[in-house]
Design an enzyme around this catalytic site. Structure first.
Site, PDB file in Angstrom:
ATOM      1  N   GLN A  65      51.824  62.228  57.615  1.00  0.00           N
ATOM      2  CA  GLN A  65      53.238  62.544  57.721  1.00  0.00           C
ATOM      3  C   GLN A  65      53.818  62.555  59.127  1.00  0.00           C
ATOM      4  O   GLN A  65      54.893  62.001  59.351  1.00  0.00           O
ATOM      5  CB  GLN A  65      53.535  63.906  57.066  1.00  0.00           C
ATOM      6  CG  GLN A  65      55.013  64.251  57.059  1.00  0.00           C
ATOM      7  CD  GLN A  65      55.333  65.588  56.413  1.00  0.00           C
ATOM      8  OE1 GLN A  65      56.430  66.105  56.585  1.00  0.00           O
ATOM      9  NE2 GLN A  65      54.409  66.163  55.672  1.00  0.00           N
ATOM     10  N   ASP A  68      54.859  68.778  60.768  1.00  0.00           N
ATOM     11  CA  ASP A  68      54.671  67.330  60.673  1.00  0.00           C
ATOM     12  C   ASP A  68      55.941  66.568  61.012  1.00  0.00           C
ATOM     13  O   ASP A  68      56.044  65.939  62.062  1.00  0.00           O
ATOM     14  CB  ASP A  68      54.194  66.958  59.259  1.00  0.00           C
ATOM     15  CG  ASP A  68      52.680  67.057  59.109  1.00  0.00           C
ATOM     16  OD1 ASP A  68      51.960  66.711  60.058  1.00  0.00           O
ATOM     17  OD2 ASP A  68      52.206  67.482  58.047  1.00  0.00           O
ATOM     18  N   GLU A 111      50.000  70.629  58.714  1.00  0.00           N
ATOM     19  CA  GLU A 111      51.345  71.193  58.758  1.00  0.00           C
ATOM     20  C   GLU A 111      51.343  72.699  58.982  1.00  0.00           C
ATOM     21  O   GLU A 111      51.937  73.213  59.935  1.00  0.00           O
ATOM     22  CB  GLU A 111      52.075  70.846  57.451  1.00  0.00           C
ATOM     23  CG  GLU A 111      53.344  71.626  57.186  1.00  0.00           C
ATOM     24  CD  GLU A 111      54.447  71.341  58.164  1.00  0.00           C
ATOM     25  OE1 GLU A 111      55.078  72.292  58.647  1.00  0.00           O
ATOM     26  OE2 GLU A 111      54.698  70.154  58.455  1.00  0.00           O
ATOM     27  N   GLY A 159      70.297  85.782  64.840  1.00  0.00           N
ATOM     28  CA  GLY A 159      71.286  85.420  65.839  1.00  0.00           C
ATOM     29  C   GLY A 159      72.185  86.592  66.180  1.00  0.00           C
ATOM     30  O   GLY A 159      71.900  87.744  65.839  1.00  0.00           O
TER      31      GLY A 159
END
Length: 409
Positions: A17, A167, A138, A242
């Protein structure tokens, strides 16, 4: 219409990937991507198959718009042909284990000797150091890049994200490096080495959490819903991370994806308090300001959820958007595949495959006004052997047949 990377040839020696996601983006931008496969093909052709005699969706969705040739690079003639392909290419991309291409006889020094103008990009799991020879997957990259430690709920185990940031996230970083190297080549006339590590790419995507790690030295992270803070960034569930608090609130009828993610900005508190049936909270000093709400984020989103849980998520979305309150429904994979907006924007496209018929795949997220993308099917194994070896490298039909019987292609 000419494409952005028209005239650029990419020698794609990648598999699985991280590498194929990078070279597919280059192909979408107009590069001629030649996927060099072992005689047995990329392992993902047979992984996670849904149809017994066709390439898997795993392979087809990562290898559109490419050409495929087979080549046994362990043979002398195979090495000669690879050398000629390197000589004729602008970019070479590989994501084998550390040292594999060097052992094949194609170190960076050798590749540069063959073609001083080539950009040689390598994707590895880790940089130089104690992790260099670790096998990378991954979720291993997510684990070691800062993502898993900060994903999940307080008191629960670390979690992997469904987004393939290890990936495909690394593939995007590799494309940025390749394009920069091609641009610099315009000034220097030289190619260069591009190295991207999966752990490093994940870390780059986790920089906000590294910011929070440093902020911890000055006290608790007040925008987090957590009650206790140690010396490392905690898992904080669905908190936005945030400057504005956010959370996923449940909607009717209560299915696994009946949620809307809501951000509470200062300007949005007054209309939100009216929507949830608590207009008095807009002026209540205990709730009226962000500073007053931060210590009780859990209670705030509970109040919001008491309202959203009575309505379908699309109704909640409509009512919140009417007041410019940032929000988004949690879209399931089924909803995404069927989403009219994504289809209209060619982010979900259908492609015809010679063996499996029509399949849905992700379109190009890069929208260039002068370089439109037409998604074409992934190639069959060795589909372009004759086109490349005979039509472009000048081999005879007789030698091509001998290469086949000799196990070279």
């Amino acid at each position: 219409m000419a494409k952005a990377l028209e005239g650029i040839r990419v020698l794609d020696m990648t598999h699985v990937q991280s590498g194929p996601s990078a070279t597919q983006l280059l192909a979408w931008l107009g590069a001629d991507v030649i996927k060099v496969e072992a005689l047995t093909g990329d392992i993902t052709r047979k992984q996670l198959r849904d149809l017994p005699d066709a390439d898997s969706l795993y392979f087809t969705m990562l290898n559109c718009n490419k050409r495929s040739i087979t080549l046994n690079t362990k043979t002398g003639r195979g090495k000669e042909l690879l050398t000629e392909l390197i000589r004729r290419s602008d970019v070479m991309v590989e994501n084998f284990g550390p040292g594999a291409v060097d052992r094949m006889g194609f170190s960076w020094e050798r590749v540069q000797e063959i073609n001083p103008k080539i950009v040689y990009a390598s994707i590895k799991g880790f940089g130089e150091g104690p992790y260099t020879n670790f096998k990378a997957y991954e979720v291993v990259a997510q684990a070691m890049g800062g993502s898993m430690a900060t994903t999940g709920f307080e008191g629960g185990p670390p979690l992997a994200t469904g987004a393939q940031i290890g990936d495909s996230g690394t593939g995007i970083h590799a494309v940025a490096g390749i394009l920069a190297a091609l641009f610099q080549r315009e000034n220097t006339g030289r190619g260069q080495r591009v190295n991207v590590a999966m752990q490093h790419a994940v870390l780059n995507l986790c920089r906000v959490k590294l910011q929070d790690q440093q902020r911890l030295a000055h006290g608790p992270l007040v925008e987090y819903p957590n009650e206790n803070f140690g010396d490392e960034v905690p898992r904080s569930g669905n908190a936005s991370g945030g400057g504005q608090p956010g959370w996923a609130v449940r909607c009717a009828p209560g299915g696994p994806n009946d949620y809307v993610y809501v951000i509470v900005q200062p300007v949005g508190w007054q209309p939100l308090s009216e929507l949830i049936g608590r207009p008095e909270l807009a002026d209540d000093p205990e709730w009226a300001t962000p500073e007053a709400r931060l210590p009780k984020l859990g209670k705030m989103f509970q109040l919001i959820e008491e309202w959203t849980s009575t309505l379908p998520k699309w109704d909640v979305l409509q009512k919140l958007n009417a007041h410019n309150i940032p929000c988004g429904p949690i879209l399931s994979t089924k909803e995404i595949v069927e989403d009219e907006s994504l289809i209209a924007n060619e982010m979900v496209v259908r492609v015809e495959h010679p063996e499996r018929g029509s399949f849905a795949t992700v379109g190009s997220p890069l929208k260039l006004s002068d370089s439109p993308v037409d998604i074409t099917s992934s190639p069959l194994l060795g589909e372009h052997n004759e086109e490349v070896f005979v039509g472009e490298l000048g081999l005879s039909g007789e030698e091509l047949a001998l290469l086949r019987t000799g196990g070279v292609i």
